[in-house]
Design a protein around this motif. Structure first.
Motif, PDB file in Angstrom:
ATOM      1  N   ILE A 184     -13.218 -32.450  -5.440  1.00  0.00           N
ATOM      2  CA  ILE A 184     -15.079 -32.650  -5.494  1.00  0.00           C
ATOM      3  C   ILE A 184     -14.957 -30.863  -4.955  1.00  0.00           C
ATOM      4  O   ILE A 184     -16.368 -30.997  -5.718  1.00  0.00           O
ATOM      5  CB  ILE A 184     -14.853 -33.966  -4.258  1.00  0.00           C
ATOM      6  CG1 ILE A 184     -15.120 -34.618  -4.852  1.00  0.00           C
ATOM      7  CG2 ILE A 184     -16.734 -33.130  -4.087  1.00  0.00           C
ATOM      8  CD1 ILE A 184     -14.640 -35.405  -3.325  1.00  0.00           C
ATOM      9  N   ARG A 185     -14.847 -30.131  -4.436  1.00  0.00           N
ATOM     10  CA  ARG A 185     -15.502 -28.994  -3.895  1.00  0.00           C
ATOM     11  C   ARG A 185     -15.069 -27.895  -5.318  1.00  0.00           C
ATOM     12  O   ARG A 185     -16.311 -26.897  -5.646  1.00  0.00           O
ATOM     13  CB  ARG A 185     -14.583 -28.072  -3.313  1.00  0.00           C
ATOM     14  CG  ARG A 185     -14.909 -28.729  -1.564  1.00  0.00           C
ATOM     15  CD  ARG A 185     -15.988 -28.635  -0.908  1.00  0.00           C
ATOM     16  NE  ARG A 185     -16.017 -27.747  -0.792  1.00  0.00           N
ATOM     17  CZ  ARG A 185     -16.574 -26.486   0.087  1.00  0.00           C
ATOM     18  NH1 ARG A 185     -16.288 -27.055   1.642  1.00  0.00           N
ATOM     19  NH2 ARG A 185     -16.933 -25.872   0.309  1.00  0.00           N
ATOM     20  N   LEU A 186     -14.456 -28.155  -6.843  1.00  0.00           N
ATOM     21  CA  LEU A 186     -14.362 -27.152  -7.453  1.00  0.00           C
ATOM     22  C   LEU A 186     -15.437 -27.970  -8.609  1.00  0.00           C
ATOM     23  O   LEU A 186     -16.135 -27.011  -9.035  1.00  0.00           O
ATOM     24  CB  LEU A 186     -12.922 -27.338  -8.627  1.00  0.00           C
ATOM     25  CG  LEU A 186     -12.637 -26.677  -9.435  1.00  0.00           C
ATOM     26  CD1 LEU A 186     -12.815 -25.438  -9.267  1.00  0.00           C
ATOM     27  CD2 LEU A 186     -11.362 -27.007 -10.362  1.00  0.00           C
ATOM     28  N   ILE A 187     -15.693 -29.158  -9.151  1.00  0.00           N
ATOM     29  CA  ILE A 187     -16.414 -29.632  -9.590  1.00  0.00           C
ATOM     30  C   ILE A 187     -17.974 -29.027  -8.752  1.00  0.00           C
ATOM     31  O   ILE A 187     -19.177 -29.163  -9.862  1.00  0.00           O
ATOM     32  CB  ILE A 187     -16.641 -31.236  -9.519  1.00  0.00           C
ATOM     33  CG1 ILE A 187     -15.355 -31.982 -10.350  1.00  0.00           C
ATOM     34  CG2 ILE A 187     -18.078 -32.013 -10.593  1.00  0.00           C
ATOM     35  CD1 ILE A 187     -14.719 -32.946 -10.632  1.00  0.00           C
ATOM     36  N   ALA A 188     -18.206 -29.549  -7.609  1.00  0.00           N
ATOM     37  CA  ALA A 188     -19.441 -29.471  -7.148  1.00  0.00           C
ATOM     38  C   ALA A 188     -19.981 -27.750  -7.283  1.00  0.00           C
ATOM     39  O   ALA A 188     -21.239 -26.974  -7.551  1.00  0.00           O
ATOM     40  CB  ALA A 188     -19.255 -29.298  -5.577  1.00  0.00           C
ATOM     41  N   ALA A 189     -18.503 -26.380  -7.490  1.00  0.00           N
ATOM     42  CA  ALA A 189     -19.050 -25.384  -7.412  1.00  0.00           C
ATOM     43  C   ALA A 189     -18.692 -24.205  -9.049  1.00  0.00           C
ATOM     44  O   ALA A 189     -19.390 -23.954  -9.587  1.00  0.00           O
ATOM     45  CB  ALA A 189     -17.929 -24.182  -7.352  1.00  0.00           C
ATOM     46  N   SER A 190     -18.917 -25.397  -9.889  1.00  0.00           N
ATOM     47  CA  SER A 190     -19.165 -25.110 -11.024  1.00  0.00           C
ATOM     48  C   SER A 190     -19.964 -25.810 -11.595  1.00  0.00           C
ATOM     49  O   SER A 190     -20.953 -26.326 -11.152  1.00  0.00           O
ATOM     50  CB  SER A 190     -17.444 -26.079 -11.773  1.00  0.00           C
ATOM     51  OG  SER A 190     -18.075 -27.283 -12.127  1.00  0.00           O
ATOM     52  N   SER A 191     -20.481 -25.158 -13.243  1.00  0.00           N
ATOM     53  CA  SER A 191     -21.739 -24.887 -13.446  1.00  0.00           C
ATOM     54  C   SER A 191     -21.859 -26.186 -15.020  1.00  0.00           C
ATOM     55  O   SER A 191     -20.838 -26.703 -15.052  1.00  0.00           O
ATOM     56  CB  SER A 191     -22.282 -24.090 -14.211  1.00  0.00           C
ATOM     57  OG  SER A 191     -21.091 -23.459 -15.393  1.00  0.00           O
ATOM     58  N   PRO A 192     -23.105 -26.991 -14.670  1.00  0.00           N
ATOM     59  CA  PRO A 192     -23.155 -28.239 -16.047  1.00  0.00           C
ATOM     60  C   PRO A 192     -21.653 -27.977 -17.297  1.00  0.00           C
ATOM     61  O   PRO A 192     -21.946 -28.948 -17.671  1.00  0.00           O
ATOM     62  CB  PRO A 192     -24.178 -28.634 -15.802  1.00  0.00           C
ATOM     63  CG  PRO A 192     -25.093 -27.970 -14.413  1.00  0.00           C
ATOM     64  CD  PRO A 192     -24.079 -26.718 -14.625  1.00  0.00           C
ATOM     65  N   PHE A 257      -6.595 -29.271 -12.770  1.00  0.00           N
ATOM     66  CA  PHE A 257      -7.541 -28.423 -11.876  1.00  0.00           C
ATOM     67  C   PHE A 257      -6.839 -26.954 -12.031  1.00  0.00           C
ATOM     68  O   PHE A 257      -8.700 -26.565 -11.950  1.00  0.00           O
ATOM     69  CB  PHE A 257      -6.867 -29.055 -10.791  1.00  0.00           C
ATOM     70  CG  PHE A 257      -7.368 -27.920  -9.295  1.00  0.00           C
ATOM     71  CD1 PHE A 257      -8.232 -29.090  -7.884  1.00  0.00           C
ATOM     72  CD2 PHE A 257      -7.144 -26.835  -8.336  1.00  0.00           C
ATOM     73  CE1 PHE A 257      -9.285 -28.288  -7.620  1.00  0.00           C
ATOM     74  CE2 PHE A 257      -7.085 -26.004  -7.558  1.00  0.00           C
ATOM     75  CZ  PHE A 257      -8.406 -26.900  -7.246  1.00  0.00           C
ATOM     76  N   GLY A 258      -6.254 -26.909 -12.653  1.00  0.00           N
ATOM     77  CA  GLY A 258      -6.291 -25.549 -12.788  1.00  0.00           C
ATOM     78  C   GLY A 258      -7.101 -25.325 -14.038  1.00  0.00           C
ATOM     79  O   GLY A 258      -7.098 -23.644 -14.006  1.00  0.00           O
ATOM     80  N   VAL A 259      -6.572 -25.426 -14.988  1.00  0.00           N
ATOM     81  CA  VAL A 259      -7.994 -25.641 -16.509  1.00  0.00           C
ATOM     82  C   VAL A 259      -9.420 -25.126 -15.819  1.00  0.00           C
ATOM     83  O   VAL A 259      -9.812 -23.976 -16.329  1.00  0.00           O
ATOM     84  CB  VAL A 259      -7.592 -26.182 -17.589  1.00  0.00           C
ATOM     85  CG1 VAL A 259      -9.153 -26.468 -18.658  1.00  0.00           C
ATOM     86  CG2 VAL A 259      -6.165 -26.642 -18.109  1.00  0.00           C
ATOM     87  N   LEU A 260      -9.991 -26.049 -14.927  1.00  0.00           N
ATOM     88  CA  LEU A 260     -11.065 -25.482 -14.828  1.00  0.00           C
ATOM     89  C   LEU A 260     -11.599 -24.146 -13.834  1.00  0.00           C
ATOM     90  O   LEU A 260     -12.376 -23.369 -14.085  1.00  0.00           O
ATOM     91  CB  LEU A 260     -11.949 -27.127 -14.168  1.00  0.00           C
ATOM     92  CG  LEU A 260     -11.667 -28.723 -14.602  1.00  0.00           C
ATOM     93  CD1 LEU A 260     -11.607 -29.391 -13.628  1.00  0.00           C
ATOM     94  CD2 LEU A 260     -12.601 -27.828 -16.124  1.00  0.00           C
ATOM     95  N   ALA A 261      -9.963 -24.400 -12.586  1.00  0.00           N
ATOM     96  CA  ALA A 261     -10.458 -22.758 -11.528  1.00  0.00           C
ATOM     97  C   ALA A 261     -10.851 -22.096 -12.459  1.00  0.00           C
ATOM     98  O   ALA A 261     -11.116 -21.327 -12.216  1.00  0.00           O
ATOM     99  CB  ALA A 261      -9.036 -23.011 -10.734  1.00  0.00           C
ATOM    100  N   ALA A 262      -9.568 -21.644 -13.138  1.00  0.00           N
ATOM    101  CA  ALA A 262      -9.175 -20.557 -14.684  1.00  0.00           C
ATOM    102  C   ALA A 262     -10.570 -20.635 -15.621  1.00  0.00           C
ATOM    103  O   ALA A 262     -10.842 -19.302 -15.915  1.00  0.00           O
ATOM    104  CB  ALA A 262      -8.412 -20.702 -15.132  1.00  0.00           C
ATOM    105  N   ALA A 263     -10.640 -21.143 -15.639  1.00  0.00           N
ATOM    106  CA  ALA A 263     -12.593 -21.430 -16.155  1.00  0.00           C
ATOM    107  C   ALA A 263     -13.697 -20.694 -15.629  1.00  0.00           C
ATOM    108  O   ALA A 263     -14.445 -20.099 -16.009  1.00  0.00           O
ATOM    109  CB  ALA A 263     -12.810 -22.773 -17.061  1.00  0.00           C
ATOM    110  N   ILE A 264     -13.810 -21.301 -14.358  1.00  0.00           N
ATOM    111  CA  ILE A 264     -14.942 -20.734 -13.680  1.00  0.00           C
ATOM    112  C   ILE A 264     -14.406 -19.369 -12.685  1.00  0.00           C
ATOM    113  O   ILE A 264     -15.540 -18.601 -12.707  1.00  0.00           O
ATOM    114  CB  ILE A 264     -14.536 -21.674 -12.284  1.00  0.00           C
ATOM    115  CG1 ILE A 264     -15.252 -23.450 -12.824  1.00  0.00           C
ATOM    116  CG2 ILE A 264     -15.717 -21.259 -11.200  1.00  0.00           C
ATOM    117  CD1 ILE A 264     -15.457 -24.340 -12.029  1.00  0.00           C
ATOM    118  N   ALA A 265     -13.485 -19.427 -12.192  1.00  0.00           N
ATOM    119  CA  ALA A 265     -12.882 -17.711 -11.827  1.00  0.00           C
ATOM    120  C   ALA A 265     -12.654 -16.853 -12.237  1.00  0.00           C
ATOM    121  O   ALA A 265     -13.056 -15.427 -11.283  1.00  0.00           O
ATOM    122  CB  ALA A 265     -12.055 -18.645  -9.956  1.00  0.00           C
TER     123      ALA A 265
END
Length: 476
Positions: A184-192, A257-265
């Motif tokens: 939930i926190r990762l999705i909130a921190a990501s761009s749409p 989760f890892g895919v999204l984290a790497a794409a965001i960070a």
């Protein structure tokens, strides 16, 4: 060492497990198939799976098709892994000792030696990330965290099977709650528009599939170790479904989760994976709780590495010595020895973890897909679940010292994969023709599986007409 250590384990307790690689009598069986779900769910909902998913993006993939490729690889590799799990209740044996039926009592040392390297490699790589979590929790250096984690892993592996399953249940609940919060926190921190990152290429798609398939197939040498105490009457489909669903659901959640984290960070993720994940949750007591959850998830799976490594080493030694069981003292020494090597490896290799782990994981698949194919073809199509369990410890028995049909097929499987293999230090000649895609794991399942079926079916006269167990009436 003692040839036949017998103990009353009909009432499971948290004392040191008496059994090691020996057959588990049906009078000592207990548990439910759902325990396989919680064990594999808790073991896969963890930071190393997150890092594995992140590699799909770190190594050039997009978000959407990396997630899809990971999911397809999970299913394909998960089926192979879960088929091994069914062998536990049927044979009452840990996973790797059944390789003696295909390779011979001495010949099984070939895959066993590679399995031991795998266990130590996974234990070392897992200890690196867990050491970061323990260090964050205690405010110590990573090196201190690695040592503390290594000691905790050894203690639980020495106690054994029942405590491992209890840990799986605890880790599955705590891990699910923590990952739900972090997601939930990762999705909130990501761009749409993060999910608009969809740029399909065959190379990155197959890379994602290979990462997740190798993750699942590499569990093949593990799974029957943790299903062998289940009652012999346990329906095969329940064992299969519980193992498959637990492993695939948790792995896919972690890797997505890892895919999204790497794409965001981006670069902030690589090199400080644990720190980034914890930072999503907050600071203070929340951060401390997340460091604990990460360490717990890694402890759960790292105990599997120490426990499986110990049994693989014992299977190797007893194949030559003729023993079926070992003393508790010997058990302690084996486990401590494995974790000492793994901890030293973690301390020496922690600086270049991500790159080394990627290479290790993909290259590892080369050696275990042929073994899985041979083992499963024999169990389901040649022997059809009919094994002479006492003969697995007898070099003069039905399976002999060496079975060259399996050894030859294993070599064929390794050779067949080479032209399609794509790693940082070796690229096969067919890789460029296929658009820099690695399909070696597909070749590694099909080619040795077919070759073994064609060769081994000529020796069906050596297959017993029923499953022969050491001390009880045959199963129907």
């Amino acid at each position: 060492m003692s040839k036949n250590v017998i103990a009353d384990t009909s009432k499971p307790a948290f004392g040191v497990e008496a059994r090691s690689i020996g057959y588990i009598p049906r009078s000592e069986r207990y548990g439910r198939p759902f325990n396989q779900f919680t064990l594999w769910f808790g073991s896969n909902l963890q930071i190393t799976a997150v890092v594995t998913g992140a590699l799909a993006v770190v190594l050039g993939g997009d978000v959407v098709f990396s997630i899809l490729g990971l999911f397809i690889g999970q299913l394909l590799g998960g089926v192979v892994m879960a088929l091994h799990s069914v062998q536990g209740p049927r044979l009452g044996l840990p996973q790797m000792i059944s390789s003696r039926a295909q390779f011979g009592v001495y010949g099984a040392v070939i895959p066993l030696a590679l399995v031991v390297l795998m266990y130590i490699g996974f234990a070392a790589s897992g200890t690196v990330l867990a050491g970061q979590a323990v260090a964050g929790l205690l405010g110590s250096t990573d090196a201190v965290g690695i040592v503390i984690f290594g000691v905790a892993t050894a203690v639980i592996a020495i106690i054994g099977y029942r405590l491992i399953h209890v840990m799986g249940r605890i880790a599955s609940v705590i891990g699910a709650l923590a990952f739900l919060y972090l997601t939930i926190r990762l999705i909130a921190a990501s761009s749409p528009d993060v999910l608009s990152n969809a740029n399909f290429t065959w190379a990155s798609f197959f890379l994602a599939m290979s990462l997740s398939a190798s993750w699942q197939i590499a569990y093949g040498p593990y799974v029957a170790d943790y299903s062998r105490y289940l009652p012999a009457s346990t329906p095969a489909w329940k064992t299969f479904a519980s193992t498959l669903s637990g492993s695939v659901l948790a792995s896919q959640w972690s890797m997505t989760f890892g895919v999204l984290a790497a794409a965001i960070a981006g670069d902030q993720f690589s090199g400080d994976e644990v720190g980034f994940v914890v930072s999503l949750g907050g600071t203070g007591i929340v951060a401390a709780a997340l460091y604990f959850v990460i360490a717990l998830g890694k402890l759960c799976v790292n105990v599997l590495n120490a426990y499986g490594g110990f049994m693989s080493v014992v299977t190797t030694v007893t194949g030559f010595a003729g023993h079926r069981e070992i003393s508790r003292t010997a058990r302690t020494l084996y486990v401590c020895g494995i974790m000492l090597v793994a901890t030293l490896t973690a301390l020496l290799g922690r600086g270049s973890f991500l790159e080394a782990f990627s290479t290790f994981l993909l290259f590892l698949l080369t050696f275990f897909t042929p073994w899985s194919a041979i083992n499963l073809v024999d169990f389901y199509f040649i022997s059809k679940e009919r094994y002479d369990v006492p003969a697995l410890s007898d070099v003069n028995g039905r399976y002999g010292r060496w079975r060259w049909d399996a050894i030859i097929c294993y070599a064929i499987g390794l050779a067949a994969q080479a032209p399609f293999l794509y790693t940082s230090f070796y690229t096969g000649p067919f890789v460029n023709m296929l658009g820099h895609t690695d399909i070696s794991w597909i070749v590694g399942v099909i080619v040795p599986g077919i070759a073994y079926y064609l060769l081994a079916r000529r020796r069906r006269h050596l297959v017993p007409d029923r499953l022969i167990l050491p001390d009880e009436a045959p199963l129907p």
